[in-house]
Design a protein around this motif. Structure first.
Motif, PDB file in Angstrom:
ATOM      1  N   PRO A  60       0.815  -1.216   0.000  1.00 28.53           N
ATOM      2  CA  PRO A  60       0.000   0.000   0.000  1.00 28.53           C
ATOM      3  C   PRO A  60       0.851   1.270   0.000  1.00 28.53           C
ATOM      4  CG  PRO A  60      -0.803  -1.567   1.631  1.00 28.53           C
ATOM      5  CD  PRO A  60       0.508  -2.098   1.126  1.00 28.53           C
ATOM      6  N   ASP A  62       2.128   4.842   0.986  1.00 27.31           N
ATOM      7  CA  ASP A  62       2.125   5.595   2.237  1.00 27.31           C
ATOM      8  C   ASP A  62       1.371   6.898   1.984  1.00 27.31           C
ATOM      9  OD1 ASP A  62       2.600   7.029   4.530  1.00 27.31           O
ATOM     10  OD2 ASP A  62       4.716   6.469   4.691  1.00 27.31           O
ATOM     11  N   ARG A  91      -4.294   2.773   6.933  1.00 25.74           N
ATOM     12  CA  ARG A  91      -3.048   3.197   6.299  1.00 25.74           C
ATOM     13  C   ARG A  91      -2.366   4.331   7.075  1.00 25.74           C
ATOM     14  NH1 ARG A  91      -3.332   2.251  -0.117  1.00 25.74           N
ATOM     15  NH2 ARG A  91      -4.784   0.516  -0.154  1.00 25.74           N
TER      16      ARG A  91
END
Length: 337
Positions: A60, A62, A91
């Motif tokens: 994923p 940042d 996240r």
């Protein structure tokens, strides 16, 4: 003047040459159109596969480093807004939730903090009140480094109906919530993002914005506004470091579609808010405009290719069917009482 066999033969040869030329021209144009269509379909398929599947194989992004450490989600107490807040928190992005129900907001904020260990802030505001709510929101957001704005808040009718059946409140809510909120919130936060040269604005439109939507006419028109506004904004923000994304999903299994048992049953074409948000967030920074969910991408492509009169008649048929389902549910409920 007599016409002999030689003259007739010559005339036929000339006509044959003309027909051959036009046959070749039509064949060329047909092949050109078919090639263009095949190229566009192939491009759409490749883009869809990359956006919805390949990107999910990567680690994923940042988001806090790329856009900023705080995200503002309007309509964040339920449905897609809540699910999107959870995905951003997953996240490591801090969350500001804006909605009108303080109890729901506090509950969602507590759940997010406990599960993901990030900071949250809630702002109680009813976007249906119009212009008066925004000074309060702006004051509450002072000093917060907002990197992501998710313009999710929206209203829809409790069931499909014609324009004259709508109340004044329903009409003005569509305008104040679906159109004004996305516009004012964007203007409020865009300048700061441009100054930092980074940020992201995600605007929730709908497949209903593709064309006129009978029996949800004002809703469809407001979503067409969001679509147009967001597309223009995307162009204005090129080269500024600010990403603008338009999401145009189909039906999502939330309280907004409770009028139909078929839609509430969910399924592949009617995903939950959690499934939709998990898919949509992986497209941020990849596509400026997307449905956010792969099945809706196929649906959008199909409906976009239809002549407008077929689209209108299909929407009219479907929404009238949903209205009958709602009326049947109401009759059953009244009998039980």
């Amino acid at each position: 003047m007599a016409v002999g066999p030689d003259s007739i033969a010559m005339l036929l040869r000339e006509m044959n040459r003309d027909l051959t030329f036009y046959d070749d021209l039509v064949t060329f144009l047909g092949l050109f159109y078919a090639s263009k269509l095949a190229f566009n379909i192939g491009k759409s398929v490749c883009k869809g596969v990359y956006s919805h599947f390949v990107t999910r194989l990567y680690s994923p992004t940042d988001l806090a480093a790329k856009y900023g450490k705080w995200a503002v989600i309007t309509g964040g107490s339920d449905g897609v807004g809540k699910a999107y807040a959870q995905e951003l928190a997953r996240r490591n992005v801090n969350i500001v939730l804006i909605a009108r129900n303080q109890e729901k907001l506090s509950k969602v904020a507590s759940e997010i903090e406990e599960e993901f260990g990030i900071e949250t802030k809630i702002i109680v505001a009813d976007f249906g009140k119009g212009r008066q709510v925004y000074s309060h929101i702006a004051q509450e957001l002072q000093g917060i480094d907002v990197g992501i704005l998710v313009n999710n808040v929206g209203v829809i009718l409790p069931y499909p109906m014609s324009v004259e059946e709508m109340t004044d409140d329903q009409m003005w809510d569509h305008i104040n919530v679906n159109c004004a909120a996305v516009t004012v919130m964007t203007r409020m936060l865009l300048k700061g993002m441009k100054e930092k040269k980074k940020g992201a604005i995600v605007n929730l439109s709908s497949i209903s914005g593709l064309g006129p939507t009978p029996y949800l006419s004002i809703y469809g028109a407001t979503k067409a506004y969001v679509d147009s506004f967001s597309d223009a904004l995307c162009n204005e923000c090129k080269g500024t470091g600010v990403t603008v994304q338009t999401l145009t999903p189909g039906y999502i299994n939330t309280q907004m579609v409770k009028y139909s048992p078929n839609l509430k049953a969910g399924g592949l074409m009617v995903p939950s808010a959690q499934v939709f948000a998990a898919n949509a967030i992986s497209t941020l920074g990849v596509n400026d405009k997307t449905t956010g969910y792969w099945c809706h991408g196929i649906e959008y492509w199909f409906f976009e290719s239809l002549p407008i009169y077929i689209w209108k008649n299909a929407c009219s048929f479907l929404n009238q069917r949903f209205r009958r389902q709602y009326d049947a549910l109401q009759q059953t409920s009244n009998k039980k009482k």
